[in-house]
Design a protein around this motif. Structure first.
Motif, PDB file in Angstrom:
ATOM      1  N   PRO A 106      -3.344  -6.394   1.100  1.00 49.80           N
ATOM      2  CA  PRO A 106      -2.228  -5.679   1.739  1.00 49.80           C
ATOM      3  C   PRO A 106      -2.695  -4.851   2.919  1.00 49.80           C
ATOM      4  O   PRO A 106      -3.856  -4.402   2.978  1.00 49.80           O
ATOM      5  CB  PRO A 106      -1.698  -4.785   0.609  1.00 49.80           C
ATOM      6  N   ASP A 107      -1.798  -4.636   3.866  1.00 49.77           N
ATOM      7  CA  ASP A 107      -2.118  -3.782   5.010  1.00 49.77           C
ATOM      8  C   ASP A 107      -2.533  -2.404   4.517  1.00 49.77           C
ATOM      9  O   ASP A 107      -1.906  -1.864   3.589  1.00 49.77           O
ATOM     10  CB  ASP A 107      -0.904  -3.641   5.927  1.00 49.77           C
TER      11      ASP A 107
ATOM     12  N   PRO B 214      -4.810 -11.887  -7.247  1.00 53.34           N
ATOM     13  CA  PRO B 214      -4.724 -10.854  -6.213  1.00 53.34           C
ATOM     14  C   PRO B 214      -4.065 -11.386  -4.940  1.00 53.34           C
ATOM     15  O   PRO B 214      -4.175 -12.580  -4.617  1.00 53.34           O
ATOM     16  CB  PRO B 214      -6.198 -10.488  -5.948  1.00 53.34           C
ATOM     17  N   TYR B 215      -3.413 -10.482  -4.211  1.00 50.78           N
ATOM     18  CA  TYR B 215      -2.865 -10.846  -2.902  1.00 50.78           C
ATOM     19  C   TYR B 215      -3.934 -11.531  -2.053  1.00 50.78           C
ATOM     20  O   TYR B 215      -3.657 -12.497  -1.333  1.00 50.78           O
ATOM     21  CB  TYR B 215      -2.412  -9.587  -2.155  1.00 50.78           C
ATOM     22  N   SER B 216      -5.150 -10.980  -2.079  1.00 51.15           N
ATOM     23  CA  SER B 216      -6.210 -11.467  -1.198  1.00 51.15           C
ATOM     24  C   SER B 216      -6.534 -12.929  -1.443  1.00 51.15           C
ATOM     25  O   SER B 216      -6.978 -13.637  -0.525  1.00 51.15           O
ATOM     26  CB  SER B 216      -7.475 -10.615  -1.367  1.00 51.15           C
ATOM     27  N   VAL B 217      -6.308 -13.407  -2.671  1.00 49.53           N
ATOM     28  CA  VAL B 217      -6.567 -14.808  -2.998  1.00 49.53           C
ATOM     29  C   VAL B 217      -5.342 -15.659  -2.686  1.00 49.53           C
ATOM     30  O   VAL B 217      -5.423 -16.668  -1.972  1.00 49.53           O
ATOM     31  CB  VAL B 217      -6.967 -14.961  -4.479  1.00 49.53           C
TER      32      VAL B 217
ATOM     33  N   SER C 157       0.831  -1.210   0.000  1.00 53.88           N
ATOM     34  CA  SER C 157       0.000   0.000   0.000  1.00 53.88           C
ATOM     35  C   SER C 157       0.866   1.262   0.000  1.00 53.88           C
ATOM     36  O   SER C 157       0.481   2.276  -0.598  1.00 53.88           O
ATOM     37  CB  SER C 157      -0.936  -0.002   1.208  1.00 53.88           C
ATOM     38  N   ARG C 158       2.022   1.201   0.649  1.00 52.78           N
ATOM     39  CA  ARG C 158       2.920   2.359   0.684  1.00 52.78           C
ATOM     40  C   ARG C 158       3.490   2.643  -0.698  1.00 52.78           C
ATOM     41  O   ARG C 158       3.905   3.770  -0.991  1.00 52.78           O
ATOM     42  CB  ARG C 158       4.047   2.114   1.687  1.00 52.78           C
TER      43      ARG C 158
ATOM     44  N   LEU D 189      -4.101  -2.954  -9.137  1.00 56.22           N
ATOM     45  CA  LEU D 189      -4.452  -4.151  -8.389  1.00 56.22           C
ATOM     46  C   LEU D 189      -3.201  -4.768  -7.787  1.00 56.22           C
ATOM     47  O   LEU D 189      -2.189  -4.913  -8.464  1.00 56.22           O
ATOM     48  CB  LEU D 189      -5.135  -5.172  -9.304  1.00 56.22           C
ATOM     49  N   ALA D 190      -3.272  -5.118  -6.514  1.00 60.95           N
ATOM     50  CA  ALA D 190      -2.151  -5.795  -5.859  1.00 60.95           C
ATOM     51  C   ALA D 190      -2.157  -7.253  -6.288  1.00 60.95           C
ATOM     52  O   ALA D 190      -2.980  -8.051  -5.833  1.00 60.95           O
ATOM     53  CB  ALA D 190      -2.278  -5.680  -4.345  1.00 60.95           C
ATOM     54  N   MET D 191      -1.245  -7.600  -7.194  1.00 60.62           N
ATOM     55  CA  MET D 191      -1.238  -8.927  -7.823  1.00 60.62           C
ATOM     56  C   MET D 191       0.075  -9.654  -7.583  1.00 60.62           C
ATOM     57  O   MET D 191       1.151  -9.035  -7.515  1.00 60.62           O
ATOM     58  CB  MET D 191      -1.464  -8.787  -9.324  1.00 60.62           C
ATOM     59  N   VAL D 192      -0.012 -10.953  -7.511  1.00 61.14           N
ATOM     60  CA  VAL D 192       1.139 -11.847  -7.401  1.00 61.14           C
ATOM     61  C   VAL D 192       1.279 -12.618  -8.705  1.00 61.14           C
ATOM     62  O   VAL D 192       0.281 -13.045  -9.296  1.00 61.14           O
ATOM     63  CB  VAL D 192       0.942 -12.834  -6.232  1.00 61.14           C
ATOM     64  N   GLN D 193       2.531 -12.786  -9.178  1.00 62.73           N
ATOM     65  CA  GLN D 193       2.795 -13.651 -10.330  1.00 62.73           C
ATOM     66  C   GLN D 193       2.975 -15.084  -9.829  1.00 62.73           C
ATOM     67  O   GLN D 193       3.847 -15.358  -9.012  1.00 62.73           O
ATOM     68  CB  GLN D 193       4.041 -13.187 -11.075  1.00 62.73           C
TER      69      GLN D 193
END
Length: 367
Positions: free
Chosen positions: A195-196, A186-189, A95-96, A165-169
């Motif tokens: 993310p914090d 997404p990070y959430s999945v 988020s930062r 979108l906060a995404m992971v590969q």
């Protein structure tokens, strides 16, 4: 009191020690990734080389287990480049970095993305990804291009995947000796939570943590070096908040350097072994002033994706590897017979690592 001056050699040895390049470490691989604040990973195989050069007895399978076990993730973060970071750091830091990530994409595609409602696009992207199915960037943009046809797939996709979108590969991309395209979740999945949230504290606690972590792995360093590493512009409040914890030095140009008081600053005459670095290694890219480790004449190598080798702590050669694992070293300057022997021997060890023990061939080209 006048701050002590650290010359280039003193800074070099401090950097090598912090980067685990002065002596291979016994740290577990996850702890090393955490200590380094992540590794550059846009080239998927390069983190394996970075950890091999830093850790005693490093086994690629351990990093594979960390990736598939969701202990470390590949994600856009510092400088909008793909980094391999611990899941904890990704969740704490993302988020930062959001504003910087978004701004960097918009700067590249200023004309194409003009007038786009970013919140509306982000919400539409989250809705597409809410089914928990991994998608390539092309698959994500195909689901939205009818609604936003003007930007074109590439600008729209990069804005979504890297900026909004906060995404992971996902693996298998980034696994040892595996070639695979990029699929995103997404990070959430993938990590089980978003993310914090960004702190509203003006003292910027996440920024403070970044300052401390950066100095632990890269210091002593100037504020400009910190910014070059993470890409974040708004860290003065964080630096000011932790300044009382830090010690200060000057470099030979008179720049103020900040550092943690108990961090290692070895004797400048400490011997430095030959080390092979992967492409885009942060030991070089993590500074605005890279002269502590690479001559200005060769600075362009650090952003060109060229693999380099260190001799006496400084970039002195480039290297390549063939499909069969053979390592070829090309000196950038005249080297002594002792240095050439050391490069050859370390190159042979690297060849054995890259080929899973099937080859130990290494050679040095004439200057």
């Amino acid at each position: 009191m006048t701050a002590p001056v650290l010359d280039a050699r003193a800074l070099n040895r401090a950097t090598l020690a912090r980067q685990l390049l002065l002596d291979r470490s016994d740290l577990p691989a996850r702890d090393a990734v955490s200590h380094l604040g992540g590794l550059q990973a846009q080239e998927p195989q390069e983190p394996f080389i970075g950890l091999w050069s830093r850790l005693r007895g490093f086994q690629p399978q351990r990093l594979d287990e960390m990736v598939t076990g969701r202990q470390v993730v590949r994600t856009h973060l510092m400088r909008r480049t793909v980094h391999l970071v611990t899941a904890d750091d990704a969740l704490a830091w993302r988020s930062r970095h959001d504003v910087m990530l978004r701004q960097k994409v918009l700067a590249v595609y200023r004309r194409e993305l003009a007038g786009i409602d970013l919140e509306e696009l982000a919400e539409a992207g989250r809705k597409v990804m809410s089914d928990g199915e991994p998608r390539t960037m092309a698959e994500l943009t195909r689901a939205l291009v009818d609604r936003w046809p003007e930007p074109g797939p590439r600008p729209l996709g990069e804005l979504l995947v890297a900026g909004l979108l906060a995404m992971v590969q996902l693996p298998p991309r980034g696994l040892w000796r595996v070639k695979s395209g990029v699929r995103n979740l997404p990070y959430s999945v993938w990590l089980g939570r978003a993310p914090d949230p960004l702190s509203e504290d003006a003292a910027d606690p996440v920024g403070q943590a970044l300052v401390r972590r950066y100095l632990a792995a890269y210091g002593p360093a100037a504020s400009a070096d910190l910014r070059a590493w993470c890409g974040l512009a708004g860290l003065p409040a964080a630096v000011a908040a932790v300044r009382g914890e830090l010690v200060t030095f000057r470099d030979e140009r008179g720049r103020e350097l900040l550092d943690l008081p108990d961090a290692p600053r070895p004797d400048p005459d400490t011997p430095a072994p030959v080390r092979f670095l992967p492409a885009f290694d942060n030991a070089i890219l993590g500074f605005h002033d890279r002269s502590r480790i690479i001559d200005d004449a060769h600075r362009g190598l650090s952003v060109a994706g060229t693999r380099v080798a260190l001799v006496d702590g400084r970039v002195a050669a480039t290297w390549t590897s063939d499909a069969d694992g053979t390592v070829t070293v090309t000196p950038l300057t005249t080297l002594s017979r002792t240095d050439r022997t050391a490069l050859t021997e370390e190159g042979q060890r690297l060849a054995a690592f890259l080929s899973d023990g099937e080859s130990d061939r290494a050679s040095i080209t004439p200057l």
